[in-house]
Design a protein around this motif. Structure first.
Motif, PDB file in Angstrom:
ATOM      1  N   ASP A  31      22.819   6.177 -77.186  1.00 58.99           N
ATOM      2  CA  ASP A  31      23.005   7.256 -76.057  1.00 58.99           C
ATOM      3  C   ASP A  31      23.443   8.478 -77.169  1.00 58.99           C
ATOM      4  OD1 ASP A  31      22.370   6.020 -74.000  1.00 58.99           O
ATOM      5  OD2 ASP A  31      24.288   5.664 -73.351  1.00 58.99           O
ATOM      6  N   ALA A  32      23.511   8.347 -78.353  1.00 56.74           N
ATOM      7  CA  ALA A  32      23.962   9.509 -79.230  1.00 56.74           C
ATOM      8  C   ALA A  32      22.699  10.367 -79.171  1.00 56.74           C
ATOM      9  CB  ALA A  32      24.377   9.077 -80.684  1.00 56.74           C
ATOM     10  N   ARG A  33      23.032  11.612 -79.355  1.00 59.52           N
ATOM     11  CA  ARG A  33      22.114  12.560 -79.468  1.00 59.52           C
ATOM     12  C   ARG A  33      21.853  13.136 -80.987  1.00 59.52           C
ATOM     13  NH1 ARG A  33      20.128  14.032 -74.434  1.00 59.52           N
ATOM     14  NH2 ARG A  33      21.330  13.069 -72.831  1.00 59.52           N
ATOM     15  N   TYR A  61       4.740  14.844 -83.256  1.00 59.76           N
ATOM     16  CA  TYR A  61       3.835  14.243 -82.137  1.00 59.76           C
ATOM     17  C   TYR A  61       3.984  15.055 -80.777  1.00 59.76           C
ATOM     18  CZ  TYR A  61       2.608  11.156 -86.036  1.00 59.76           C
ATOM     19  OH  TYR A  61       2.082  10.895 -87.095  1.00 59.76           O
ATOM     20  N   THR A  62       4.655  15.999 -80.652  1.00 58.67           N
ATOM     21  CA  THR A  62       5.036  16.482 -79.401  1.00 58.67           C
ATOM     22  C   THR A  62       4.431  18.074 -79.343  1.00 58.67           C
ATOM     23  OG1 THR A  62       6.820  15.335 -78.886  1.00 58.67           O
ATOM     24  CG2 THR A  62       6.741  17.053 -77.396  1.00 58.67           C
ATOM     25  N   PRO A  63       3.354  18.367 -78.742  1.00 60.06           N
ATOM     26  CA  PRO A  63       2.671  19.692 -78.871  1.00 60.06           C
ATOM     27  C   PRO A  63       3.659  20.723 -78.197  1.00 60.06           C
ATOM     28  CG  PRO A  63       0.879  17.982 -77.958  1.00 60.06           C
ATOM     29  CD  PRO A  63       2.180  17.333 -78.112  1.00 60.06           C
ATOM     30  N   GLY A  64       3.705  21.818 -79.007  1.00 57.65           N
ATOM     31  CA  GLY A  64       4.627  22.961 -78.509  1.00 57.65           C
ATOM     32  C   GLY A  64       6.058  22.842 -78.868  1.00 57.65           C
ATOM     33  N   LEU A  65       6.574  21.419 -79.049  1.00 60.56           N
ATOM     34  CA  LEU A  65       7.969  21.413 -79.153  1.00 60.56           C
ATOM     35  C   LEU A  65       8.546  22.140 -80.612  1.00 60.56           C
ATOM     36  CD1 LEU A  65      10.838  20.024 -78.112  1.00 60.56           C
ATOM     37  CD2 LEU A  65       9.975  17.892 -79.495  1.00 60.56           C
ATOM     38  N   GLU A  88       7.757  24.731 -81.947  1.00 64.95           N
ATOM     39  CA  GLU A  88       7.836  26.375 -81.738  1.00 64.95           C
ATOM     40  C   GLU A  88       8.976  26.489 -81.015  1.00 64.95           C
ATOM     41  OE1 GLU A  88       4.932  24.564 -81.286  1.00 64.95           O
ATOM     42  OE2 GLU A  88       3.506  25.351 -82.689  1.00 64.95           O
ATOM     43  N   GLN A  89       9.233  25.594 -79.860  1.00 66.62           N
ATOM     44  CA  GLN A  89      10.541  25.804 -79.185  1.00 66.62           C
ATOM     45  C   GLN A  89      11.708  25.691 -79.909  1.00 66.62           C
ATOM     46  OE1 GLN A  89      10.465  23.546 -75.619  1.00 66.62           O
ATOM     47  NE2 GLN A  89      12.333  24.103 -74.934  1.00 66.62           N
ATOM     48  N   VAL A  90      11.899  24.421 -80.796  1.00 66.93           N
ATOM     49  CA  VAL A  90      13.064  24.195 -81.521  1.00 66.93           C
ATOM     50  C   VAL A  90      13.149  25.356 -82.533  1.00 66.93           C
ATOM     51  CG1 VAL A  90      13.795  22.637 -83.306  1.00 66.93           C
ATOM     52  CG2 VAL A  90      12.880  21.681 -81.188  1.00 66.93           C
ATOM     53  N   HIS A 106      14.525  16.457 -73.843  1.00 67.61           N
ATOM     54  CA  HIS A 106      14.474  17.820 -73.899  1.00 67.61           C
ATOM     55  C   HIS A 106      14.211  18.324 -75.505  1.00 67.61           C
ATOM     56  CE1 HIS A 106      15.523  18.333 -69.802  1.00 67.61           C
ATOM     57  NE2 HIS A 106      16.725  17.390 -69.858  1.00 67.61           N
ATOM     58  N   THR A 107      15.217  18.901 -76.166  1.00 72.10           N
ATOM     59  CA  THR A 107      15.099  19.123 -77.355  1.00 72.10           C
ATOM     60  C   THR A 107      16.003  18.470 -78.480  1.00 72.10           C
ATOM     61  OG1 THR A 107      16.598  21.140 -77.146  1.00 72.10           O
ATOM     62  CG2 THR A 107      14.465  21.668 -76.864  1.00 72.10           C
ATOM     63  N   GLU A 108      16.310  17.099 -78.160  1.00 69.73           N
ATOM     64  CA  GLU A 108      17.162  16.682 -78.860  1.00 69.73           C
ATOM     65  C   GLU A 108      16.421  14.954 -78.706  1.00 69.73           C
ATOM     66  OE1 GLU A 108      21.634  17.426 -78.389  1.00 69.73           O
ATOM     67  OE2 GLU A 108      20.625  16.840 -76.629  1.00 69.73           O
ATOM     68  N   ALA A 109      16.615  14.120 -79.976  1.00 69.78           N
ATOM     69  CA  ALA A 109      16.348  12.785 -79.952  1.00 69.78           C
ATOM     70  C   ALA A 109      17.493  11.806 -79.483  1.00 69.78           C
ATOM     71  CB  ALA A 109      16.206  12.366 -81.349  1.00 69.78           C
ATOM     72  N   LEU A 110      17.205  11.305 -78.256  1.00 71.57           N
ATOM     73  CA  LEU A 110      18.312  10.371 -77.646  1.00 71.57           C
ATOM     74  C   LEU A 110      18.038   8.859 -78.291  1.00 71.57           C
ATOM     75  CD1 LEU A 110      20.416   9.799 -75.609  1.00 71.57           C
ATOM     76  CD2 LEU A 110      18.459   9.344 -73.931  1.00 71.57           C
TER      77      LEU A 110
END
Length: 268
Positions: free
Chosen positions: A147-149, A164-168, A170-172, A125-129
């Motif tokens: 498993d830390a976020r 490297y994730t298109p659109g991410l 702007e969302q963040v 989603h909007t985190e690095a796992l």
């Protein structure tokens, strides 16, 4: 009407064609559209006739679509159906366990050569796992981070995923940027500049932005199709990064990322 006239001014299946677009892609899109509407399969001759294309042209496009997994051919009937890759479009399913299994040996080597902890992260989603964590090889007390976020805007791993994730991005940034320390980047303009730098240079770094006096340096992991599927990086003391990572340390991380990427199959 000739094939060229059909492509330039007509309509391939349900796909509108605009002059100036790439003809081969328009034809492939039209073939996919028709294959998708034939759940029991469709033959190359039927496709060619429906689209007004030469049979060899249609067959060549189908062979390419089969090669990349967008179309499957039934061995018994020779008819074509949508392939697994077409069904997965838009789902972005990343197999973190597969990445970890391919990267484990390289991550161990990176930790040994750099003297630092190594982590691998995937986007959730909007985190690095964190999918894998190799301890710093100095026998000091450490906590396993699997498993830390992690926040995307305040860590090197996260900035690679952002880049490297298109659109991410702007969302963040639209949701606001949380300040974890006094050094956390909370300016959209600054974050955009850092992400742009990451895309240009192939690496990202963060110093004291999530945890004070800790720094990170990371690079992207790509599958055989060239798609970014994760990030690998080191965590170190802030003074080892300072105003910019040591070139030798940066080379270690990037070389490791490239080595892992060479063994990763196409995902999603």
């Amino acid at each position: 009407m000739s094939n060229d006239e059909f492509v330039a001014g007509g309509n391939l299946g349900n796909v509108p064609v605009v002059p100036g677009h790439i003809q081969s892609i328009e034809r492939a899109a039209a073939i996919l559209d028709l294959v998708a509407s034939a759940p029991y399969g469709v033959g190359v001759g039927e496709l060619a006739a429906a689209l007004g294309l030469a049979k060899p042209t249609t067959h060549g496009i189908l062979r390419t679509l089969v090669h990349v997994g967008f179309v499957d051919q039934d061995d018994r009937t020779a008819r074509y159906r949508l392939g697994a890759a077409a069904h997965r479009l838009g789902e972005r399913r990343i197999d973190a366990s597969l990445i970890r299994s391919h990267a484990m040996n390289w991550a161990d080597t990176l930790a040994a050569r750099s003297g630092e902890a190594v982590r691998i992260a995937v986007l959730d989603h909007t985190e690095a796992l964190v999918a894998h964590h190799v301890f710093r090889p100095d026998n000091s007390p450490q906590t396993l981070d699997v498993d830390a976020r992690l926040p995307l805007h305040a860590t090197a791993l996260g900035k690679v995923l952002l880049a490297y994730t298109p659109g991410l991005l702007e969302q963040v940034t639209g949701a606001g940027l949380t300040a974890y320390t006094r050094r956390t980047v909370t300016s959209m303009r600054t974050l955009v500049a850092e992400v742009t730098h990451c895309r240009a240079q192939g690496w990202a770094w963060a110093v004291g932005e999530f945890v004070p006096d800790r720094a990170g340096l990371a690079a992207p992991l790509r599958d055989t199709g060239g798609r970014m599927v994760g990030a690998i990086g080191i965590t170190t003391d802030g003074d080892r990064i300072g105003s910019g990572p040591d070139p030798a340390l940066r080379a270690l991380v990037q070389d490791c990322a490239r080595a892992v990427s060479r063994g990763l199959p196409r995902m999603g």
